[in-house]
Design an enzyme around this catalytic site. Structure first.
Site, short mmCIF file in Angstrom:
data_model
loop_
_atom_site.label_atom_id
_atom_site.label_comp_id
_atom_site.label_asym_id
_atom_site.label_seq_id
_atom_site.Cartn_x
_atom_site.Cartn_y
_atom_site.Cartn_z
N GLY A 213 0.83 -1.19 0.00
CA GLY A 213 0.00 0.00 0.00
C GLY A 213 0.86 1.24 0.00
N ASP A 335 -13.12 5.23 3.14
CA ASP A 335 -12.46 4.58 2.00
C ASP A 335 -13.05 3.18 1.77
OD1 ASP A 335 -10.70 4.54 -0.14
OD2 ASP A 335 -9.01 3.81 1.02
N LYS A 337 -14.30 0.36 -0.29
CA LYS A 337 -14.11 -0.13 -1.66
C LYS A 337 -13.77 -1.62 -1.55
CE LYS A 337 -9.23 1.32 -1.62
NZ LYS A 337 -8.22 2.17 -2.30
N PRO A 338 -13.83 -2.37 -2.66
CA PRO A 338 -13.59 -3.82 -2.58
C PRO A 338 -12.24 -4.19 -1.99
CG PRO A 338 -14.65 -3.29 -4.65
CD PRO A 338 -14.33 -1.98 -4.00
N ASN A 340 -10.78 -2.91 0.48
CA ASN A 340 -10.81 -2.77 1.94
C ASN A 340 -11.90 -3.62 2.58
OD1 ASN A 340 -8.63 -1.05 1.96
ND2 ASN A 340 -9.88 0.80 1.85
N ASP A 353 -8.63 -1.45 6.97
CA ASP A 353 -7.94 -0.22 6.61
C ASP A 353 -8.68 1.03 7.09
OD1 ASP A 353 -6.31 1.74 5.60
OD2 ASP A 353 -6.06 0.79 3.65
#
Length: 488
Positions: A213, A335, A337-338, A340, A353
């Site tokens: 990341g 945040d 999203k797929p 996370n 995350d």
């Protein structure tokens, strides 16, 4: 996408306009892509500078087979994470790709221009024959600056690569983390000896890397006879004071919020380490991978069934409504999203995350203005991108985009589509009464019951992604809607 945001580049720490990658003019973008496509320079940029894995580059390689520019695809991927031209400029400097830097120098602060070698030829080099161009490009980019010039640049107070204080303070880690702050954020989380983590990962063996990341590498390992994921927080060498500050803030934020949030649909944190070369965070290993991997990166045998997708939607909604309601002040993830949303062996979702999580406004149906916009652009609503207006409805919007991805198997952003953003693609399709058979993911066969469930979830996604924040539901309503009305 709000046109207001496109016309408003963000300001950097010095008050100078900082152009987002997706705002880069076509001429400069084409020029820098031409340079990076030569000798596959984009691979070095993607893997060694941006932190992508070989799995992440699968789509880029597919575009190459179609005759498209791999560099353009890479800039699209990275640009969707709200990165700027200045950040790209700094990465190119680290690679000593001076010709590419020159192609975009007019889009960055003039104080950074001194990082470019002054003996570069005119960019008309790109108009000569391919053989000559490759030879000259290689000579320029592999050349070394003289020691005096190099030292002068690196020691300049205006150099974006310089570190404000190179001396490590007592009680501070190699990436500038204050140990007392770490302990304060993790009051109920065990502290783990660094050498235990070295042993758990076989001395940070590359074979154990799960992913990379912005501020670290995640390894799988075995600690105390338990499968774990270990995030090693690394200084990637950008060296800017702002980057170090953000890195520190996000690590503290993750610890603080995972310390306070315990829920079946939130990733458990087992401990942290601060007595080694780099600070580390230790989590439960999610052996089902991320939703991102299962939707877009895995082999056919790992394709999610429709019942699994519905359960993932329910579990994620349940986790989000908990974050928004477990305290008097809602916690906004920021945040969703797929990538996370992590899955256990039974495909039960855990939200991970929390580096961008923030406490929201005290009262329901209100918003607050924040100083910075973080997150991943295709998953963020216009009021947040354009006006920095933060509320729980930001998470609602992001969740709506994830619902679209779950049902269609399409990515949130694809520059090859007529409507690049999936939200607009779905809304347009629904307005034209496109058949559900032409919307849902073809990799997973669907009977009539599954198709009805898919249609209901897509309609729920449309509600979650309304343009106006006050027209979107709270996540409690979303969860109740899925729980009561949709089942497979």
């Amino acid at each position: 996408m709000s046109t207001a945001h496109k016309g408003n580049p963000r300001l950097n720490s010095t008050g100078v306009i900082d152009v987002y990658l997706y705002q880069m003019p076509a001429t400069e973008r084409e020029l820098v892509c031409q340079i990076l496509d030569e000798e596959d320079l984009w691979k070095d940029l993607a893997v060694n500078q941006m932190g992508y894995t070989k799995e992440d580059l699968r789509e880029i390689k597919r575009q190459m087979l179609l005759g498209n520019s791999p560099s353009d695809e890479l800039l699209t991927m990275w640009g969707n994470l709200n990165h700027t031209v200045t950040e790209l400029f700094i990465l190119l400097y680290r690679m000593q790709q001076y010709l590419a830097m020159a192609a975009i120098k007019d889009l960055v602060d003039r104080k950074y221009h001194k990082l470019i070698r002054t003996d570069l030829p005119n960019l008309s080099i790109l108009k000569i024959s391919p053989g000559e161009k490759t030879s000259v490009t290689k000579e320029l980019n592999q050349g070394k600056m003289s020691k005096n010039v190099n030292e002068k640049i690196l020691n300049s107070p205006e150099n974006p690569m310089s570190i404000e204080n190179n001396e490590e303070q007592e009680g501070t880690s190699s990436v500038g983390m204050d140990m007392k702050d770490f302990k304060d954020c993790a009051s109920t989380i065990p502290q783990i000896d660094y050498q235990e983590l070295v042993k758990a990962t076989n001395n940070w063996c590359n074979k154990n890397i799960l992913g990379k990341g912005g501020f670290g590498t995640v390894y799988k390992g075995t600690w105390k006879c338990t499968a774990v994921a270990i995030k090693k927080i690394e200084n990637r060498g950008t060296g800017t004071a702002e980057a170090n500050k953000i890195q520190k803030e996000q690590s503290f934020t993750e610890l603080r919020h995972l310390n306070s949030c315990r829920h079946d649909n939130i990733l458990p944190i087992y401990g942290y380490s601060i007595n080694g070369d780099e600070p580390c965070l230790v989590y439960q290993l999610m052996t089902g991978g991320s939703l991102e991997q299962r939707l877009f990166g895995g082999p056919q045998e790992f394709v999610l069934s429709w019942s699994q997708r519905v359960n993932i939607a329910k579990g994620t909604a349940r986790g989000l409504q908990f974050l928004h309601t477990f305290n008097k002040i809602p916690l906004i993830h920021g945040d969703i999203k797929p990538g996370n949303i992590l899955l256990d062996p039974c495909c039960q979702p855990r939200i991970g995350d929390f580096g961008l999580a923030r406490e929201g406004p005290k009262h329901e149906d209100t918003a607050m203005e924040v100083s910075r916009v973080y997150g991943t652009k295709p998953y963020l609503p216009a009021e947040f991108l354009a006006f920095r207006s933060l509320s729980t409805k930001v998470d609602t919007y992001s969740f709506g985009v994830v619902l679209f991805e779950l049902m269609t198997g399409l990515r949130a952003y694809d520059h090859r589509r007529t409507h690049k953003f999936l939200t607009r693609h779905i809304i347009e399709a629904c307005a034209k009464n496109v058949s559900i058979d032409n919307l849902i993911d073809l990799s997973c066969p669907a009977d009539d019951v599954a198709k009805r469930a898919c249609m209901m979830i897509i309609q729920l996604g449309c509600w979650c992604t309304r343009d106006r924040a006050d027209e979107r539901p709270e996540m409690v309503e979303v969860w109740e809607d899925i729980e009561k009305k949709i089942s497979l």
